[in-house]
Each structure stands twice: as C-alpha cells, then as structure tokens.
Design an enzyme around this catalytic site. Structure first.
Site, PDB file in Angstrom:
ATOM      1  N   TYR A 252      36.276 -18.227  -1.823  1.00  0.00           N
ATOM      2  CA  TYR A 252      36.346 -18.123  -3.236  1.00  0.00           C
ATOM      3  C   TYR A 252      35.473 -16.849  -2.818  1.00  0.00           C
ATOM      4  O   TYR A 252      33.458 -17.552  -3.167  1.00  0.00           O
ATOM      5  CB  TYR A 252      35.787 -18.931  -4.696  1.00  0.00           C
ATOM      6  CG  TYR A 252      36.183 -18.153  -6.048  1.00  0.00           C
ATOM      7  CD1 TYR A 252      37.176 -17.325  -6.390  1.00  0.00           C
ATOM      8  CD2 TYR A 252      35.133 -17.914  -6.492  1.00  0.00           C
ATOM      9  CE1 TYR A 252      36.913 -16.700  -7.353  1.00  0.00           C
ATOM     10  CE2 TYR A 252      34.874 -17.140  -7.647  1.00  0.00           C
ATOM     11  CZ  TYR A 252      36.358 -16.455  -7.836  1.00  0.00           C
ATOM     12  OH  TYR A 252      36.206 -15.556  -9.343  1.00  0.00           O
TER      13      TYR A 252
ATOM     14  N   ASP B  62      28.733 -15.865   2.128  1.00  0.00           N
ATOM     15  CA  ASP B  62      28.297 -16.256   1.016  1.00  0.00           C
ATOM     16  C   ASP B  62      27.776 -16.849   0.444  1.00  0.00           C
ATOM     17  O   ASP B  62      28.323 -18.339  -0.242  1.00  0.00           O
ATOM     18  CB  ASP B  62      30.102 -15.805   0.326  1.00  0.00           C
ATOM     19  CG  ASP B  62      30.400 -15.903  -1.393  1.00  0.00           C
ATOM     20  OD1 ASP B  62      29.276 -16.208  -2.381  1.00  0.00           O
ATOM     21  OD2 ASP B  62      31.226 -16.062  -2.190  1.00  0.00           O
TER      22      ASP B  62
ATOM     23  N   LYS C 180      24.165 -16.835  -8.965  1.00  0.00           N
ATOM     24  CA  LYS C 180      24.322 -18.403  -9.177  1.00  0.00           C
ATOM     25  C   LYS C 180      22.487 -18.908  -9.177  1.00  0.00           C
ATOM     26  O   LYS C 180      22.069 -18.507 -10.258  1.00  0.00           O
ATOM     27  CB  LYS C 180      25.573 -19.612  -8.679  1.00  0.00           C
ATOM     28  CG  LYS C 180      26.589 -19.305  -8.736  1.00  0.00           C
ATOM     29  CD  LYS C 180      27.520 -19.863  -8.956  1.00  0.00           C
ATOM     30  CE  LYS C 180      29.260 -20.131  -9.147  1.00  0.00           C
ATOM     31  NZ  LYS C 180      30.341 -19.797  -8.362  1.00  0.00           N
TER      32      LYS C 180
END
Ligand SMILES: *Cc1c(COP(=O)(O)O)cnc(C)c1O
Length: 434
Positions: A154, A247, A275
């Site tokens: 993702y 990522d 995050k």
C-alpha cells in the site's frame, strides 16, 4: 461478565452503537477511513473517547490495550507528555503560517541525520501525497512512466497506485477501484512480493521509472523480504535504469533509527516517510539525494506543494517524537516485540498459525504455512481471524481489525500488557480454534 483469566468485562457499547447510527447518516460507512468500521471482523466500530499510554478508552468508558497505535504514528503511545507539550507550545505561537519556519529545517536535518539515503527532504501532510510526489519526481528524473509495485503493498490512495492495493482494499475484496481511470493504472505494473523472476520480467518488458516497495511489507500483514531480496531490487533497478523507492511510511523510525534501509543495508534513491514522522499529527515526507531532490520546485521544475506542508504543530510533534527515539528506545522496542512474538509463537505451536515480526511490528496469520506474498496472505483463514479479533475485543484488547495489517508495538507497552494480551490470546485462540 464471564470467567476466563484474561477476560475483562466490556459491559456496554451503547454509546458507540448510538454514535454509529448517527455516523452512518453523515459519513460513508460511518467512518473517515475504511478499516475503522471493523466490517472485516464482522462487528460495529468502537468510538474512541481518549487514549492514555498504551490504552484506548471508548465512549462507554471501556478500556482496551491498544495494538493499533493510530496505525503506526504513536510509537511513544497516546498523549505522550513531551509530544503534548511540544504541540501546545507550538500552538501558542500560531497554528499555520504558509511561510518558512525554523522547526521545518530542524525536522529535515533530523531526517537527513537518521535516514542513510536522505540528503534533502520535502514535507507533505500525508503518506499518500508523499508517495505520489516521489513517483512524479522519479518519472521526471528518468523520463519514463511505468511504475512497478508489489501486490498487497500500500502506498496511499492516489489513482496510479490503487492497482491491487493491499490494506483495507484487499480486505474488502474490491477487485479494482471504481473511479480510477484505466489510463492511470495502465502505467502501473503489479508483481508478487518476494518474486525476483517477476521483477526481472517487469523490468525487461517495460521502461520502468521506479520500482516502489515497502522494504518490509506491512500492509498485507507483516511480510519481511526474503534473504537478499532488497539487495536484488537495488541491483535490478540500477541495471534497468530505473529508480528504487522505499516506502518507509511504516518502517521509517520504527524498525530502527534509520528505518529498514539501515536495518538491511540497502539504500534506495527515494524514501517515503509518514506516520512516526508526524508523531500523531498529519505529516509525511519524501527524501533522497540532493541531485534528485533539487529537481523539486522551486529549486527545480517538478511541481509539488501543500498549504499545510511542514505545519508547525505536526512538525513539533514529529521532532518531539524523534527526540525520544534514541538507542535505548529502539533496544526496548525490539525487546518488547521479541517477548510478544515469542509468546505468540508458543501459542501457535501445533496450530494453523504463523507469527511474522519485525522490530515494533507483528502479524498473526491464520495459516498452515509461513506467508511470503499477498496471495498467501489472502488465502489465510479470515473467518478464524475475525473471530479471534472479536474475542480479543471482548477481553479488553484492541487488535488491528484486519488480517492485512500489522500490530504496532509502542514504547508505552510493557511486559505486563504483553502478558495480559497473551493471556487473552490464549483464551481467544481456544475459543476460535478449539
Ligand atoms: C499508511 C501508509 C501510506 C499512506 O499514508 P497516509 O498518511 O495514510 O496517506 C503509504 N504507504 C504506506 C506503506 C503506509 O502504510
């Protein structure tokens, strides 16, 4: 109220149920991000009133040991005093300027200091934007269009990357994404994680701008790279004339000070961060070598912008969080993860269960065999997983309510909360698997 040792009473979910009914009228599915709805585990969402350290307290006053941690940002736990103080102090000075600030320079310096491949940084408000912008930069730098991504990985919800995305999409089994033009996904090639042959074929068949990977896959559940796989991606992308993008929105500042690239000793061309970097407020970034990043506007010609990029509150929360993440903090996080994983492995012995872990991350797969890619993750016993999650919630433990997600260990967890979680897991597994 029942017996079992780990079972705590969850007396009422009345206010959550009432809020859900109201929410369903004004929010699609009652939520602002799909996995919160808990549909994958066949129950209604819990509405949270507040968080304290490693605990969530819902609107009915029930307490849960929280293993979601806002899906990664809260590596220090909820309402950490230093983060709160930093945010409050920043807020006193003003919440947004749309002008340059000292804290942005400090945060960029902190990223460059920690992340081995980072020389320059551009901040955004979400990981989605950061990944999208990194890919724009890679396309500009290579003059190519095709992006290779891994099934079940993702990278946010931008159009071109919503080809077989993992996370909630996989959970909801939406085959493709309505509303995404085929012209956008036409330049995305999806290959299985840990599959060298498929990567080589994709690089041979297309002019690839970038190979984008979560260096430790964590949105199909946690699936670490097989030995040598990241090194292979590095050399294959160089041979193919394409860039390598890691990522590290989940792994960055979590699996170690310098993220997965430091843990594995493999440096990408571009790194996507999110995050933890925002410490629970909206912040993300992409970073890389100066030559590449100097292509970004206004230094260069690749357009990228954001009204709230480098927002003072988010920057303050991120800096306070990174400051707390020193050597001993990572040693502690690793020790806690090891204890948790070892306990789960003991419970898994002789059962169709697999424990996959990386520092600060863990997934319990309901499978006979270790999971190597998304197809294997998708073939797990999702009903058993759902029942397990419901049983855990009944016992005051809040697991990620989807098989395709990680459990996030934080520095606010301790041996006692891990042991209590293991007790609840033992009972829940007995209930679900017999
Ligand atoms: C969460 C996540 C994103 C998207 O970040 P948002 O801030 O939710 O847009 C991108 N990549 C990975 C690996 C993620 O886990």
């Amino acid at each position: 109220m029942t017996t079992g040792a780990g079972r705590r009473s969850i007396p009422s979910l009345e206010r959550s149920a009432e809020l859900y009914r109201r929410a369903l009228k004004v929010l699609p599915g009652g939520v602002n991000s799909p996995v919160r709805a808990m549909r994958q585990i066949g129950r209604e969402p819990i509405f949270v009133a507040r968080g304290e350290g490693c605990e969530l307290i819902d609107v009915d006053g029930n307490r849960y040991v929280d293993w979601v941690g806002s899906w990664g940002p809260l590596i220090l736990g909820h309402a950490h005093p230093e983060v709160l103080a930093a945010v409050a102090a920043a807020a006193q000075r003003g919440t947004s300027f749309g002008a340059a600030t000292e804290a942005e320079v400090e945060l960029a310096e902190a990223v460059v200091d920690r992340v081995p491949s980072a020389e320059m940084v551009r901040m955004t408000s979400s990981g989605t934007e950061a990944a999208m912008s990194a890919i724009r930069l890679a396309r500009a730098a290579t003059g190519r269009e095709v992006v290779v991504k891994f099934a079940g990985a993702y990278h946010g919800h931008s159009d071109g990357l919503l080809a077989e995305a993992g996370s909630a999409l996989a959970t909801l089994a939406i085959p493709a994404s309505p509303g995404v033009p085929t012209s956008h996904t036409a330049s995305t090639v999806v290959v299985p994680w840990n599959d060298r042959e498929a990567v080589s074929r994709a690089l041979a068949d297309h002019d690839v701008a970038a190979l984008v990977a979560e260096p430790i896959a964590a949105n199909m559940g946690v699936v670490p790279p097989r030995a040598g796989f990241l090194e292979f991606l590095r050399s294959a992308s160089i041979d193919g004339g394409s860039l390598l993008i890691f990522d590290e929105v989940i792994t960055g500042f979590r699996v170690g000070r310098g993220g997965a690239q430091q843990l594995y000793g493999v440096e990408p061309d571009l790194t996507v961060l999110g995050k933890v970097i925002g410490g629970g407020l909206p912040a993300a970034a992409f970073a890389g070598g100066s030559e590449l990043l100097e292509r970004v506007a206004p230094a260069g010609d690749v357009y990228q912008a954001g009204t709230l990029s480098g927002n003072p509150l988010a920057t303050a929360a991120g800096l306070a969080t990174l400051r707390a993440l020193d050597g001993p903090a990572y040693e502690r996080l690793i020790a806690l993860t090891d204890r948790f994983a070892a306990g789960l492995k003991t419970l898994a012995a002789g059962r169709p269960l697999q424990v996959a872990a990386a520092p600060g991350l863990l997934t319990l797969f309901f499978s006979e065999r270790p999971i190597l890619d998304f197809a294997m993750a998708a073939a797990c016993d999702l009903d058993a997983h759902a029942g397990f999650c419901r049983a855990m919630l009944d016992r005051g433990v809040y697991p990620p309510p989807s098989q395709f997600e990680a459990w996030f260990v934080s520095l606010a967890h301790d041996e006692a909360t891990i042991d209590r979680t293991l007790e609840a897991a033992a009972e829940s597994l007995d209930e679900v698997l017999g």
